[in-house]
Design a protein around this motif. Structure first.
Motif, PDB file in Angstrom:
ATOM      1  N   PRO A 133      15.094  -6.433   6.092  1.00 13.11           N
ATOM      2  CA  PRO A 133      15.198  -5.796   4.778  1.00 13.11           C
ATOM      3  C   PRO A 133      16.619  -5.688   4.248  1.00 13.11           C
ATOM      4  O   PRO A 133      16.833  -5.674   3.024  1.00 13.11           O
ATOM      5  N   ASP A 136      17.399  -8.373   1.670  1.00 16.53           N
ATOM      6  CA  ASP A 136      16.409  -8.600   0.611  1.00 16.53           C
ATOM      7  C   ASP A 136      16.957  -9.422  -0.547  1.00 16.53           C
ATOM      8  O   ASP A 136      16.233 -10.220  -1.153  1.00 16.53           O
ATOM      9  N   THR A 141      13.909 -10.298  -2.999  1.00 15.00           N
ATOM     10  CA  THR A 141      14.000  -9.800  -4.372  1.00 15.00           C
ATOM     11  C   THR A 141      13.666 -10.882  -5.398  1.00 15.00           C
ATOM     12  O   THR A 141      12.821 -10.654  -6.282  1.00 15.00           O
ATOM     13  N   GLN A 144       9.798 -11.760  -5.098  1.00 17.85           N
ATOM     14  CA  GLN A 144       8.902 -10.761  -5.665  1.00 17.85           C
ATOM     15  C   GLN A 144       9.037 -10.681  -7.182  1.00 17.85           C
ATOM     16  O   GLN A 144       8.053 -10.435  -7.882  1.00 17.85           O
ATOM     17  N   ASP A 149       4.516 -12.534  -3.032  1.00 20.13           N
ATOM     18  CA  ASP A 149       4.594 -11.419  -2.091  1.00 20.13           C
ATOM     19  C   ASP A 149       5.547 -11.731  -0.945  1.00 20.13           C
ATOM     20  O   ASP A 149       5.654 -12.880  -0.499  1.00 20.13           O
ATOM     21  N   GLU A 168       9.354  -0.602   2.966  1.00 16.66           N
ATOM     22  CA  GLU A 168       9.715  -0.088   1.643  1.00 16.66           C
ATOM     23  C   GLU A 168       9.375  -1.060   0.520  1.00 16.66           C
ATOM     24  O   GLU A 168       8.812  -0.681  -0.505  1.00 16.66           O
ATOM     25  N   ARG A 169       9.723  -2.319   0.701  1.00  9.89           N
ATOM     26  CA  ARG A 169       9.470  -3.296  -0.370  1.00  9.89           C
ATOM     27  C   ARG A 169       8.554  -4.415   0.101  1.00  9.89           C
ATOM     28  O   ARG A 169       8.566  -5.518  -0.445  1.00  9.89           O
ATOM     29  N   SER A 170       7.719  -4.117   1.094  1.00  2.52           N
ATOM     30  CA  SER A 170       6.721  -5.088   1.540  1.00  2.52           C
ATOM     31  C   SER A 170       5.626  -5.215   0.495  1.00  2.52           C
ATOM     32  O   SER A 170       5.345  -4.277  -0.257  1.00  2.52           O
ATOM     33  N   SER A 171       4.993  -6.361   0.469  1.00  4.00           N
ATOM     34  CA  SER A 171       3.870  -6.555  -0.445  1.00  4.00           C
ATOM     35  C   SER A 171       2.918  -7.587   0.147  1.00  4.00           C
ATOM     36  O   SER A 171       3.272  -8.321   1.069  1.00  4.00           O
TER      37      SER A 171
END
Length: 270
Positions: A133, A136, A141, A144, A149, A168-171
């Motif tokens: 992370p 990112d 970044t 996404q 994803d 935190e910024r997983s998708s």
């Protein structure tokens, strides 16, 4: 909704887990690999992880290391892997495809060009095992931002202090690596998987897929009773390695996929 969101939502409504299959792009050659890729959905794969061959796959065990070598020796590269996805999408616009691998080939290709191309041809997600992370900005970044994803790996050693940062910024979904070590190395007990999923659910609402060490329909069914997705890779890759000819590779991979799918789909049937 993205394809991944739609697929997991549909399967949740059906009351079952997803079968997530991994194969290496270009293994053992482009045409055979493409035939396997195209055949996986009908054989029962709900989500496909397509490995991007790399010369130094440090997180992978012997089976997938050898698959990368076979693919590279056959001339596979990132451009051809993206072309495989494009060809797949000509016939299938519903099955999610996640590219899995390492950052170096993407860096060499050019991040902006890669993200644009991946979005254009219908890549749904990325799993990049060597980008934590803290990095990112490198790829997560921009990916996404383009609607692709970025799926994180979590492991038995990802503690409660670290998990919020990882998630935190997983998708898309969370990939839980159920054993410490490389792909294909051992398997976790049902109790260990159950405890890990319970802990992860305290930190995220994303679907949780469990992989590493799942090789049989029985093992897949056991995990499917607990998780939102079951990831199988090395067992499928081994079928390619052990095939006497390309046609057998296609047949054996799709046959095992079908058996795994039955295990997953019947797992919660009382």
């Amino acid at each position: 909704m993205s394809r991944l969101e739609q697929r997991f939502a549909d399967l949740k409504a059906e009351g079952r887990a997803a079968l997530v299959t991994f194969v290496t792009a270009g293994d053992p050659g482009y045409d055979t690999s493409l035939a396997i890729l195209k055949g996986l959905p009908a054989a029962g794969a709900d989500v496909i992880e397509l490995g991007m061959p790399f010369t130094d796959p440090m997180a992978d065990g012997v089976a997938i290391q050898l698959a990368s070598l076979r693919a590279l020796e056959a001339g596979q590269n990132l451009k051809k892997t993206l072309e495989m996805v494009r060809e797949f999408r000509l016939e299938n616009d519903t099955t999610p495809i996640v590219l899995m691998g390492y950052y170096n080939p993407i860096h060499n290709y050019g991040v902006a060009a890669f993200v644009a191309k991946a979005k254009e041809i219908g890549v749904d997600g990325l799993i990049i095992v060597d980008l934590p992370p803290e990095h990112d900005a490198e790829l997560a970044t921009p990916a996404q931002a383009a609607g692709i994803d970025f799926i994180r790996l979590t492991t038995p050693t990802t503690d409660d202090a670290r998990l919020p940062k990882v998630l935190e910024r997983s998708s898309g979904f969370v990939y839980y690596v159920s054993v410490a070590g490389v792909t294909g190395a051992g398997s976790a007990t049902t109790e260990q998987v159950s405890s890990a999923i319970e802990r992860l659910r305290r930190h995220t609402d994303l679907p949780i897929s469990v992989g590493f060490g799942i090789r049989t329909p029985e093992q897949a069914a056991a995990v499917a009773r607990l998780a939102d997705g079951v990831v199988v890779g090395s067992a499928l890759v081994d079928k390619i390695a052990n095939a006497a000819h390309p046609g057998q590779a296609v047949e054996d991979v799709l046959a095992l996929c079908g058996d795994l799918a039955k295990g997953v789909r019947n797992a919660r049937v009382s």
